[in-house]
Design an enzyme around this catalytic site. Sequence first.
Site, PDB file in Angstrom:
ATOM      1  N   LYS A 126       0.855  -1.336  -0.078  1.00  0.00           N
ATOM      2  CA  LYS A 126       0.035   0.085   0.032  1.00  0.00           C
ATOM      3  C   LYS A 126       0.891   1.136   0.071  1.00  0.00           C
ATOM      4  O   LYS A 126       0.838   2.135  -0.899  1.00  0.00           O
ATOM      5  CB  LYS A 126      -0.712   0.070   1.194  1.00  0.00           C
ATOM      6  CG  LYS A 126      -1.751   1.015   1.218  1.00  0.00           C
ATOM      7  CD  LYS A 126      -2.476   1.423   2.459  1.00  0.00           C
ATOM      8  CE  LYS A 126      -1.769   2.241   3.207  1.00  0.00           C
ATOM      9  NZ  LYS A 126      -2.122   2.916   4.578  1.00  0.00           N
ATOM     10  N   ASP A 144      -6.257   0.544   0.789  1.00  0.00           N
ATOM     11  CA  ASP A 144      -6.359   0.896   1.926  1.00  0.00           C
ATOM     12  C   ASP A 144      -7.702   0.439   2.430  1.00  0.00           C
ATOM     13  O   ASP A 144      -8.412  -0.110   1.741  1.00  0.00           O
ATOM     14  CB  ASP A 144      -5.946   2.418   2.234  1.00  0.00           C
ATOM     15  CG  ASP A 144      -7.387   3.166   1.994  1.00  0.00           C
ATOM     16  OD1 ASP A 144      -8.152   2.878   1.169  1.00  0.00           O
ATOM     17  OD2 ASP A 144      -7.188   4.631   1.977  1.00  0.00           O
TER      18      ASP A 144
END
Length: 219
Positions: A126, A144
Site C-alpha cells: 500500500k 487501503d
Amino acid sequence: MRESKKTKETRIRHILDALAEAYPDAAPQLHFSNPFELLIATMLSAQCTDKQVNKTTQALFPVYNTPEKFAAATEAELEPYIKACGLFKTKGRNIIASCRILMEKYGGEVPKSLDALTTLPGVGRKTANVVLSNAFGQPAIAVDTHVFRVSRRIGLAKGNNVLQVEKELMKNIPRDYWSRAHHWLIWHGRRLCTARNPKCESCAINPYCDDYKKRNKKK
Ligand code: SF4
C-alpha cells in the site's frame, strides 16, 4: 446470472464516470514536497488520520527531511516528533532502518520500483503504491481500508484480502484510471460509502452497486 464481459465493462465505465464527476478534485491529502517526504508521511499514516500526519510532518520535516538525517537519528530523538501519530516506536524504528537502507543501497534516493520499495522495513504494497503513484506518476492502485471496503461493496472486486483486491482492480479498471480510481474510491469511502451507514440513497453509483442491488432485491 453471470455478468457478461461487455456488461461488466459498461458497468465499470459508468462507475468510473460517476466517481470522476463526483470527485473531480480527488487528490492525496498528505502534504509532501518530494518522494522522500511522501514515503515518510505514508509510513506515519498507518492507523492515523492524514490530518494528524500533516500536523506531525509540519514540525518534523523542518528538522528531519533527508534519509541522511533520519539514518543518523536515534529512536528517542524522533519520538517527540512522531509520538502523536501512534505506533510511534515501531514507526520510528522502521523509518530509521529504511533510511539507513536508502543511504547504503540507493544513494539516498527513494527507489522507483515496487520490489525495491517493499524491501524497506515498514513499507508494504500500500505504502509503495502510494509513493509510486503520487510521487512518481506511475499507474498504481494502493488498497487501503476505504478502497478495500468500497470496491468490494460496489463489485469492482470480490477478493478477501488486499492483494487479491489490488489485482482484481488492476484487471477490471483500465490502467490509465488506476491512480485516479484509487483517490476516487478513498474519497467515496470517506464521504458516502462509509463503513457504517453508507449513504446509498445519495450515491450516484447505486444503480451499478452490487451491494445496493442485493439489499434492495431482498426488500
Ligand atoms: S450504493 Fe451504497 S454501498 Fe454502494 S457504493 Fe454507494 S454508498 Fe456504497
